[in-house]
Enzyme design. Structure first.
Site, PDB file in Angstrom:
ATOM      1  CB  SER A   1       1.255  -0.795   9.887  1.00 26.93           C
ATOM      2  OG  SER A   1       2.248  -1.186   9.249  1.00 26.93           O
TER       3      SER A   1
ATOM      4  CE1 TYR B   1      -1.175   2.868   4.948  1.00 27.53           C
ATOM      5  CE2 TYR B   1       1.117   1.828   5.839  1.00 27.53           C
ATOM      6  CZ  TYR B   1      -0.353   1.865   5.886  1.00 27.53           C
ATOM      7  OH  TYR B   1      -0.899   0.663   6.298  1.00 27.53           O
TER       8      TYR B   1
ATOM      9  CE  LYS C   1      -2.739   2.157   8.772  1.00 25.66           C
ATOM     10  NZ  LYS C   1      -4.259   2.125   8.528  1.00 25.66           N
TER      11      LYS C   1
HETATM   12  P1  NAD Z   1      -7.538  -2.490   0.923  1.00 27.45           P
HETATM   13  O1  NAD Z   1      -7.158  -1.121   0.086  1.00 27.45           O
HETATM   14  O2  NAD Z   1      -7.322  -3.868   0.158  1.00 27.45           O
HETATM   15  O3  NAD Z   1      -8.747  -2.224   1.902  1.00 27.45           O
HETATM   16  C1  NAD Z   1      -9.106  -0.730   2.135  1.00 27.45           C
HETATM   17  C2  NAD Z   1     -10.624  -0.795   1.740  1.00 27.45           C
HETATM   18  O4  NAD Z   1     -10.948   0.656   2.395  1.00 27.45           O
HETATM   19  C3  NAD Z   1     -10.592  -0.348   0.113  1.00 27.45           C
HETATM   20  O5  NAD Z   1     -11.865  -1.401  -0.015  1.00 27.45           O
HETATM   21  C4  NAD Z   1     -11.027   0.930  -0.098  1.00 27.45           C
HETATM   22  O6  NAD Z   1     -11.977   1.049  -1.047  1.00 27.45           O
HETATM   23  C5  NAD Z   1     -11.754   1.576   1.337  1.00 27.45           C
HETATM   24  N1  NAD Z   1     -11.578   2.642   1.540  1.00 27.45           N
HETATM   25  C6  NAD Z   1     -10.447   3.721   1.380  1.00 27.45           C
HETATM   26  N2  NAD Z   1     -10.658   5.106   1.801  1.00 27.45           N
HETATM   27  C7  NAD Z   1     -11.963   4.919   2.086  1.00 27.45           C
HETATM   28  C8  NAD Z   1     -12.756   6.005   2.433  1.00 27.45           C
HETATM   29  N3  NAD Z   1     -12.555   7.265   2.740  1.00 27.45           N
HETATM   30  N4  NAD Z   1     -14.288   5.645   2.822  1.00 27.45           N
HETATM   31  C9  NAD Z   1     -14.818   4.680   2.569  1.00 27.45           C
HETATM   32  N5  NAD Z   1     -13.797   3.410   2.100  1.00 27.45           N
HETATM   33  C10 NAD Z   1     -12.565   3.742   1.797  1.00 27.45           C
HETATM   34  O7  NAD Z   1      -6.604  -2.630   2.058  1.00 27.45           O
HETATM   35  P2  NAD Z   1      -6.123  -3.750   2.937  1.00 27.45           P
HETATM   36  O8  NAD Z   1      -4.859  -4.364   2.739  1.00 27.45           O
HETATM   37  O9  NAD Z   1      -7.526  -4.589   3.276  1.00 27.45           O
HETATM   38  O10 NAD Z   1      -5.946  -2.849   4.394  1.00 27.45           O
HETATM   39  C11 NAD Z   1      -6.912  -2.494   5.411  1.00 27.45           C
HETATM   40  C12 NAD Z   1      -6.161  -1.703   6.572  1.00 27.45           C
HETATM   41  O11 NAD Z   1      -5.080  -2.355   7.257  1.00 27.45           O
HETATM   42  C13 NAD Z   1      -5.629  -0.521   5.973  1.00 27.45           C
HETATM   43  O12 NAD Z   1      -5.994   0.601   6.969  1.00 27.45           O
HETATM   44  C14 NAD Z   1      -4.228  -0.603   5.778  1.00 27.45           C
HETATM   45  O13 NAD Z   1      -3.424   0.641   6.105  1.00 27.45           O
HETATM   46  C15 NAD Z   1      -4.102  -1.437   6.951  1.00 27.45           C
HETATM   47  N6  NAD Z   1      -2.835  -2.428   6.917  1.00 27.45           N
HETATM   48  C16 NAD Z   1      -2.527  -3.384   5.592  1.00 27.45           C
HETATM   49  C17 NAD Z   1      -1.485  -4.008   5.392  1.00 27.45           C
HETATM   50  C18 NAD Z   1      -1.190  -4.906   4.468  1.00 27.45           C
HETATM   51  O14 NAD Z   1       0.026  -5.045   3.934  1.00 27.45           O
HETATM   52  N7  NAD Z   1      -2.265  -5.009   3.694  1.00 27.45           N
HETATM   53  C19 NAD Z   1      -0.298  -3.884   6.722  1.00 27.45           C
HETATM   54  C20 NAD Z   1      -0.707  -3.220   7.766  1.00 27.45           C
HETATM   55  C21 NAD Z   1      -1.975  -2.397   8.018  1.00 27.45           C
HETATM   56  C1  WQD Z   2       8.492  -7.627   1.391  1.00 28.14           C
HETATM   57  C2  WQD Z   2      10.035  -7.875   1.170  1.00 28.14           C
HETATM   58  C3  WQD Z   2      11.110  -6.036  -0.083  1.00 28.14           C
HETATM   59  C4  WQD Z   2       8.791  -6.638  -3.559  1.00 28.14           C
HETATM   60  C5  WQD Z   2       4.950  -3.023   3.161  1.00 28.14           C
HETATM   61  C6  WQD Z   2       4.664  -1.558   3.865  1.00 28.14           C
HETATM   62  C7  WQD Z   2       4.415  -1.539   5.337  1.00 28.14           C
HETATM   63  C8  WQD Z   2       3.017  -2.778   5.309  1.00 28.14           C
HETATM   64  C9  WQD Z   2       3.323  -3.995   4.568  1.00 28.14           C
HETATM   65  C10 WQD Z   2       0.868  -1.521   5.460  1.00 28.14           C
HETATM   66  C11 WQD Z   2      10.982  -6.849   1.395  1.00 28.14           C
HETATM   67  C12 WQD Z   2      10.888  -7.453  -0.785  1.00 28.14           C
HETATM   68  C13 WQD Z   2       9.216  -6.827  -2.312  1.00 28.14           C
HETATM   69  C14 WQD Z   2       9.440  -7.213  -4.755  1.00 28.14           C
HETATM   70  C15 WQD Z   2      11.385  -7.865  -3.286  1.00 28.14           C
HETATM   71  N1  WQD Z   2       2.033  -2.200   4.801  1.00 28.14           N
HETATM   72  N2  WQD Z   2      10.417  -7.505  -2.420  1.00 28.14           N
HETATM   73  N3  WQD Z   2      10.651  -7.702  -4.515  1.00 28.14           N
HETATM   74  O1  WQD Z   2       8.121  -3.574   2.448  1.00 28.14           O
HETATM   75  O2  WQD Z   2       7.728  -5.199   4.381  1.00 28.14           O
HETATM   76  O3  WQD Z   2       6.123  -3.810   3.893  1.00 28.14           O
HETATM   77  O4  WQD Z   2       3.723  -3.692   2.996  1.00 28.14           O
HETATM   78  O5  WQD Z   2       1.068  -1.184   6.709  1.00 28.14           O
HETATM   79  O6  WQD Z   2       4.027  -0.421   5.713  1.00 28.14           O
HETATM   80  O7  WQD Z   2       5.862  -0.716   3.722  1.00 28.14           O
HETATM   81  O8  WQD Z   2       6.227  -5.339   2.172  1.00 28.14           O
HETATM   82  O9  WQD Z   2       5.602  -6.789   0.616  1.00 28.14           O
HETATM   83  O10 WQD Z   2       6.734  -4.558  -0.154  1.00 28.14           O
HETATM   84  O11 WQD Z   2       8.179  -6.311   0.878  1.00 28.14           O
HETATM   85  O12 WQD Z   2      12.515  -8.215  -3.267  1.00 28.14           O
HETATM   86  O13 WQD Z   2       9.166  -7.037  -5.777  1.00 28.14           O
HETATM   87  O14 WQD Z   2      10.173  -8.275  -0.081  1.00 28.14           O
HETATM   88  O15 WQD Z   2      12.410  -5.812  -0.314  1.00 28.14           O
HETATM   89  O16 WQD Z   2      12.292  -7.203   1.951  1.00 28.14           O
HETATM   90  P1  WQD Z   2       7.323  -4.534   3.245  1.00 28.14           P
HETATM   91  P2  WQD Z   2       6.829  -6.034   0.812  1.00 28.14           P
END
Ligand code: NAD
Ligand code: WQD
Length: 339
Positions: free
Chosen positions: A125, A150, A154
């Site tokens: 991330s 969290y 990572k």
């Molecule tokens: P998500 O929650 O939709 O998908 C994750 C999946 O993993 C879920 O279906 C959950 O049931 C499964 N899971 C969790 N723990 C498990 C375990 N111990 N065993 C088996 N299954 C398990 O999340 P996502 O948004 O698709 O994110 C996927 C990956 O990307 C994650 O590692 C997340 O940290 C990373 N990521 C997400 C974002 C974002 O904003 N969505 C940003 C950066 C990184």
């Molecule tokens: C985006 C912008 C908020 C909600 C998070 C995690 C990060 C990554 C992605 C996994 C910001 C603003 C939000 C609301 C708002 N996940 N906002 N009103 O904070 O960039 O990142 O998700 O790795 O780790 O921290 O994403 O979508 O929460 O916010 O004004 O109700 O929207 O302040 O500027 P963020 P976000």
């Protein structure tokens, strides 16, 4: 070619399974459904015409994980999405996050070593960069102290993979996602936030559809052109395609190092108000929002330098902000029709 996708019924995982199938990969999904639903497998089949194998178990369970790998020791690669991802929840229950996110990774790496499975693509991330001093942020930027458990999972996971790689057969590509949004064009799969969404885009679409009353815009006094915070939003299908490219790079031995790191973003920063404007334009809906104080822990501005991913991976995000917002809106409307 056979690929394990952990977390494959989740948001990014499900879109990646579809893109892998399009390129001819056989996909096995492992997910414990802690944050997704079994019917996502049906939706994937509806989109691609191919039903992926699905096994439901918890990857922190070492016996079940070992048993799975004993039956599937011939994997060509693993894309590891499975993790918990709610920043606030991780602050309140750090051990749950360390147990799940680190425990599952260790179990997978152990089995990769035992069964000589080489190729791992890992979901990291942009949170590892914190508030970078230099923008856009490149892969060389310093890793700052994590702002949440969290985020720390990572950072630690990246270190565990790097340490393991230096003494085993394991090779890895660490993908640092910026802000994934949007949904599949069929509106059959998308993000399913449980409870009140923390993220901006699901909050916007839920407000517009009437599930939430009003969106709070967190802060209008940032040092940005319109005062609201800036992020690099990327369409989930663009993101999914990058995983296919990464896995192909590893299988074809094109990597230059045992552990490679790529930023996955568009390279463009958009403010919260720009995101809202795009949503109103493509949906034709007027959004009820108000400006409130900054949210604790938010950074001001971050967007990716994508040069390395563009040049080395040969991948580039294609979809515009309007396309992202339209697909998010179509997904929200499809969910409303079902309920
Ligand atoms: P998500 O929650 O939709 O998908 C994750 C999946 O993993 C879920 O279906 C959950 O049931 C499964 N899971 C969790 N723990 C498990 C375990 N111990 N065993 C088996 N299954 C398990 O999340 P996502 O948004 O698709 O994110 C996927 C990956 O990307 C994650 O590692 C997340 O940290 C990373 N990521 C997400 C974002 C974002 O904003 N969505 C940003 C950066 C990184
Ligand atoms: C985006 C912008 C908020 C909600 C998070 C995690 C990060 C990554 C992605 C996994 C910001 C603003 C939000 C609301 C708002 N996940 N906002 N009103 O904070 O960039 O990142 O998700 O790795 O780790 O921290 O994403 O979508 O929460 O916010 O004004 O109700 O929207 O302040 O500027 P963020 P976000």
């Amino acid at each position: 070619m056979k690929i394990l996708v952990t977390g494959g019924t989740g948001y990014i995982g499900s879109h990646t399974v579809v893109e892998l199938q399009k390129e001819g990969f056989d996909v096995i999904i492992v997910d414990n459904l802690s944050n997704s639903y079994a019917n996502v497998v049906d939706k994937i089949e509806q989109i691609s015409g191919i039903r992926p194998i699905f096994e439901k178990f918890d990857l922190t369970d070492i016996e079940k994980t070992n048993d799975f790998f004993n039956r599937h020791s011939d994997l060509d690669g693993i894309i590891h999405f499975a993790a918990f991802k709610a920043v606030g929840e991780s602050v309140n229950d750090p051990l749950m996050y360390y147990r799940n996110n680190i425990g599952s990774l260790v179990n997978i790496l152990e089995n990769m070593r035992i069964h000589k499975i080489a190729n791992l693509v890992f979901s990291s991330s942009c949170t590892v960069y914190g508030q970078p001093e230099v923008l856009p942020v490149s892969e060389e930027s310093p890793i700052l102290m994590a702002m949440s458990p969290y985020g720390n999972t990572k950072q630690i996971s990246e270190e565990i993979i790097t340490d393991t790689s230096s003494v085993t057969n394991v090779k890895a590509i660490l993908l640092r996602y910026f802000n994934p949004i949007g949904a599949h064009e069929t509106a059959l799969i998308g993000e399913l936030p449980l409870g009140v969404p923390n993220n901006l885009v699901p909050f916007i679409t839920q407000t517009a559809i009437g599930i939430r009353e009003q969106l709070s815009v967190f802060g209008s006094d940032y040092n940005t052109p319109d005062g609201t915070a800036i992020r690099d939003y990327i369409h989930v299908v663009d993101l999914a395609q990058a995983h296919v490219v990464a896995v192909e790079r590893m299988i074809n031995n094109k990597g230059k190092k045992d552990v490679e790191i790529f930023n996955l973003g568009t390279g463009n920063g958009f403010s919260v108000l720009e995101v809202i404007n795009s949503f109103e334009k493509v949906s034709g809906e007027k959004l009820n929002y108000k400006i409130v104080d900054r949210r604790a822990g938010d950074i001001e501005i971050v967007y990716a330098d994508t040069t390395f991913a563009n040049d080395e991976l040969g991948w580039k995000a294609k979809k515009s902000l309007d396309e992202m917002m339209l697909s998010s809106w179509n997904w929200e409307k499809a969910l409303a029709e079902k309920s």
